[in-house]
Design a protein around this motif. Structure first.
Motif, PDB file in Angstrom:
ATOM      1  N   GLU A 126      51.883 -15.799  -9.697  1.00 23.32           N
ATOM      2  CA  GLU A 126      50.491 -16.126  -9.416  1.00 23.32           C
ATOM      3  C   GLU A 126      50.352 -16.829  -8.068  1.00 23.32           C
ATOM      4  O   GLU A 126      49.451 -16.518  -7.280  1.00 23.32           O
ATOM      5  CB  GLU A 126      49.902 -16.996 -10.529  1.00 23.32           C
ATOM      6  CG  GLU A 126      49.597 -16.228 -11.797  1.00 23.32           C
ATOM      7  CD  GLU A 126      48.957 -17.098 -12.864  1.00 23.32           C
ATOM      8  OE1 GLU A 126      48.565 -18.249 -12.563  1.00 23.32           O
ATOM      9  OE2 GLU A 126      48.836 -16.621 -14.004  1.00 23.32           O
ATOM     10  N   GLN A 127      51.263 -17.767  -7.775  1.00 26.51           N
ATOM     11  CA  GLN A 127      51.231 -18.463  -6.486  1.00 26.51           C
ATOM     12  C   GLN A 127      51.503 -17.502  -5.333  1.00 26.51           C
ATOM     13  O   GLN A 127      50.855 -17.583  -4.282  1.00 26.51           O
ATOM     14  CB  GLN A 127      52.255 -19.603  -6.468  1.00 26.51           C
ATOM     15  CG  GLN A 127      51.831 -20.799  -7.285  1.00 26.51           C
ATOM     16  CD  GLN A 127      52.896 -21.880  -7.307  1.00 26.51           C
ATOM     17  OE1 GLN A 127      54.048 -21.658  -6.906  1.00 26.51           O
ATOM     18  NE2 GLN A 127      52.525 -23.066  -7.795  1.00 26.51           N
ATOM     19  N   ALA A 128      52.435 -16.589  -5.525  1.00 22.53           N
ATOM     20  CA  ALA A 128      52.757 -15.612  -4.479  1.00 22.53           C
ATOM     21  C   ALA A 128      51.551 -14.721  -4.187  1.00 22.53           C
ATOM     22  O   ALA A 128      51.236 -14.445  -3.018  1.00 22.53           O
ATOM     23  CB  ALA A 128      53.964 -14.775  -4.885  1.00 22.53           C
ATOM     24  N   ILE A 129      50.873 -14.281  -5.242  1.00 22.44           N
ATOM     25  CA  ILE A 129      49.681 -13.439  -5.065  1.00 22.44           C
ATOM     26  C   ILE A 129      48.597 -14.230  -4.350  1.00 22.44           C
ATOM     27  O   ILE A 129      47.956 -13.737  -3.413  1.00 22.44           O
ATOM     28  CB  ILE A 129      49.193 -12.901  -6.429  1.00 22.44           C
ATOM     29  CG1 ILE A 129      50.209 -11.913  -7.005  1.00 22.44           C
ATOM     30  CG2 ILE A 129      47.816 -12.269  -6.292  1.00 22.44           C
ATOM     31  CD1 ILE A 129      49.941 -11.508  -8.439  1.00 22.44           C
ATOM     32  N   GLU A 130      48.393 -15.456  -4.777  1.00 26.21           N
ATOM     33  CA  GLU A 130      47.370 -16.294  -4.148  1.00 26.21           C
ATOM     34  C   GLU A 130      47.685 -16.542  -2.669  1.00 26.21           C
ATOM     35  O   GLU A 130      46.807 -16.458  -1.815  1.00 26.21           O
ATOM     36  CB  GLU A 130      47.268 -17.622  -4.892  1.00 26.21           C
ATOM     37  CG  GLU A 130      46.148 -18.508  -4.383  1.00 26.21           C
ATOM     38  CD  GLU A 130      46.031 -19.795  -5.199  1.00 26.21           C
ATOM     39  OE1 GLU A 130      45.660 -20.807  -4.594  1.00 26.21           O
ATOM     40  OE2 GLU A 130      46.298 -19.763  -6.409  1.00 26.21           O
ATOM     41  N   GLN A 131      48.929 -16.817  -2.354  1.00 26.71           N
ATOM     42  CA  GLN A 131      49.323 -17.043  -0.956  1.00 26.71           C
ATOM     43  C   GLN A 131      49.126 -15.785  -0.118  1.00 26.71           C
ATOM     44  O   GLN A 131      48.695 -15.854   1.039  1.00 26.71           O
ATOM     45  CB  GLN A 131      50.779 -17.518  -0.883  1.00 26.71           C
ATOM     46  CG  GLN A 131      50.974 -18.938  -1.370  1.00 26.71           C
ATOM     47  CD  GLN A 131      52.444 -19.330  -1.441  1.00 26.71           C
ATOM     48  OE1 GLN A 131      53.327 -18.530  -1.173  1.00 26.71           O
ATOM     49  NE2 GLN A 131      52.696 -20.579  -1.819  1.00 26.71           N
ATOM     50  N   LYS A 132      49.429 -14.641  -0.707  1.00 33.84           N
ATOM     51  CA  LYS A 132      49.240 -13.385   0.011  1.00 33.84           C
ATOM     52  C   LYS A 132      47.764 -13.173   0.330  1.00 33.84           C
ATOM     53  O   LYS A 132      47.407 -12.797   1.452  1.00 33.84           O
ATOM     54  CB  LYS A 132      49.770 -12.218  -0.811  1.00 33.84           C
ATOM     55  CG  LYS A 132      49.592 -10.880  -0.115  1.00 33.84           C
ATOM     56  CD  LYS A 132      50.053  -9.721  -0.968  1.00 33.84           C
ATOM     57  CE  LYS A 132      49.782  -8.419  -0.240  1.00 33.84           C
ATOM     58  NZ  LYS A 132      49.926  -7.263  -1.060  1.00 33.84           N
ATOM     59  N   VAL A 133      46.909 -13.426  -0.637  1.00 33.23           N
ATOM     60  CA  VAL A 133      45.463 -13.257  -0.425  1.00 33.23           C
ATOM     61  C   VAL A 133      44.980 -14.231   0.648  1.00 33.23           C
ATOM     62  O   VAL A 133      44.205 -13.863   1.532  1.00 33.23           O
ATOM     63  CB  VAL A 133      44.688 -13.459  -1.750  1.00 33.23           C
ATOM     64  CG1 VAL A 133      43.192 -13.539  -1.507  1.00 33.23           C
ATOM     65  CG2 VAL A 133      45.032 -12.351  -2.728  1.00 33.23           C
ATOM     66  N   VAL A 134      45.464 -15.463   0.608  1.00 34.30           N
ATOM     67  CA  VAL A 134      45.078 -16.465   1.613  1.00 34.30           C
ATOM     68  C   VAL A 134      45.525 -16.009   2.998  1.00 34.30           C
ATOM     69  O   VAL A 134      44.755 -16.084   3.966  1.00 34.30           O
ATOM     70  CB  VAL A 134      45.666 -17.849   1.263  1.00 34.30           C
ATOM     71  CG1 VAL A 134      45.531 -18.819   2.427  1.00 34.30           C
ATOM     72  CG2 VAL A 134      44.986 -18.415   0.018  1.00 34.30           C
ATOM     73  N   ARG A 135      46.751 -15.527   3.121  1.00 27.47           N
ATOM     74  CA  ARG A 135      47.256 -15.050   4.425  1.00 27.47           C
ATOM     75  C   ARG A 135      46.438 -13.866   4.934  1.00 27.47           C
ATOM     76  O   ARG A 135      46.138 -13.782   6.124  1.00 27.47           O
ATOM     77  CB  ARG A 135      48.733 -14.677   4.322  1.00 27.47           C
ATOM     78  CG  ARG A 135      49.662 -15.886   4.286  1.00 27.47           C
ATOM     79  CD  ARG A 135      51.117 -15.485   4.482  1.00 27.47           C
ATOM     80  NE  ARG A 135      51.588 -14.513   3.503  1.00 27.47           N
ATOM     81  CZ  ARG A 135      52.132 -14.818   2.327  1.00 27.47           C
ATOM     82  NH1 ARG A 135      52.264 -16.067   1.973  1.00 27.47           N
ATOM     83  NH2 ARG A 135      52.517 -13.865   1.504  1.00 27.47           N
TER      84      ARG A 135
END
Length: 115
Positions: A29-38
């Motif tokens: 979930e954190q990886a997906i969220e970070q990807k969306v933020v980037r």
């Protein structure tokens, strides 16, 4: 999905299956969220870059227009130097100047001004 179709055979036609409430690991979930933020940050930077490019183009167009106007005015003054005298007369506020240029490349003449 394939196993479901095989199990049901021709009894039921399944066009689509909605999967809800999927539990993902905290790391995923954190990886997906970070990807969306980037991705959002990259889009914002792209927009900012495009805005700066457009602003640079506007600055260049304005500078070119100003240079052209100066060139045209210079050519007009070269052809009719009396225009300078006309401009001076148009802008004169009716007060005597405190310094007068001789026009000969010499020093300016200071005029006495009484109060």
């Amino acid at each position: 999905m394939r196993r479901l179709k095989v199990a049901l055979g021709e009894l039921l036609f399944i066009a689509d299956v909605n999967i809800t409430n999927v539990d993902l690991s905290q790391q995923l979930e954190q990886a997906i969220e970070q990807k969306v933020v980037r991705e959002q940050e990259a889009l914002a930077k792209g927009y900012e870059l495009e805005r700066e490019r457009r602003q640079a183009e506007i600055t260049i167009v304005r500078a070119e227009a100003e240079a052209k106007a100066v060139r045209i005015k210079g050519e007009a003054l070269k052809l009719t130097p009396e225009v300078i005298q006309f401009e001076i007369a148009q802008r004169w506020d009716g007060k005597a100047p405190s310094a007068v240029s001789t026009g000969q490349g010499g020093a300016n003449i200071l005029l006495p001004i009484g109060k």
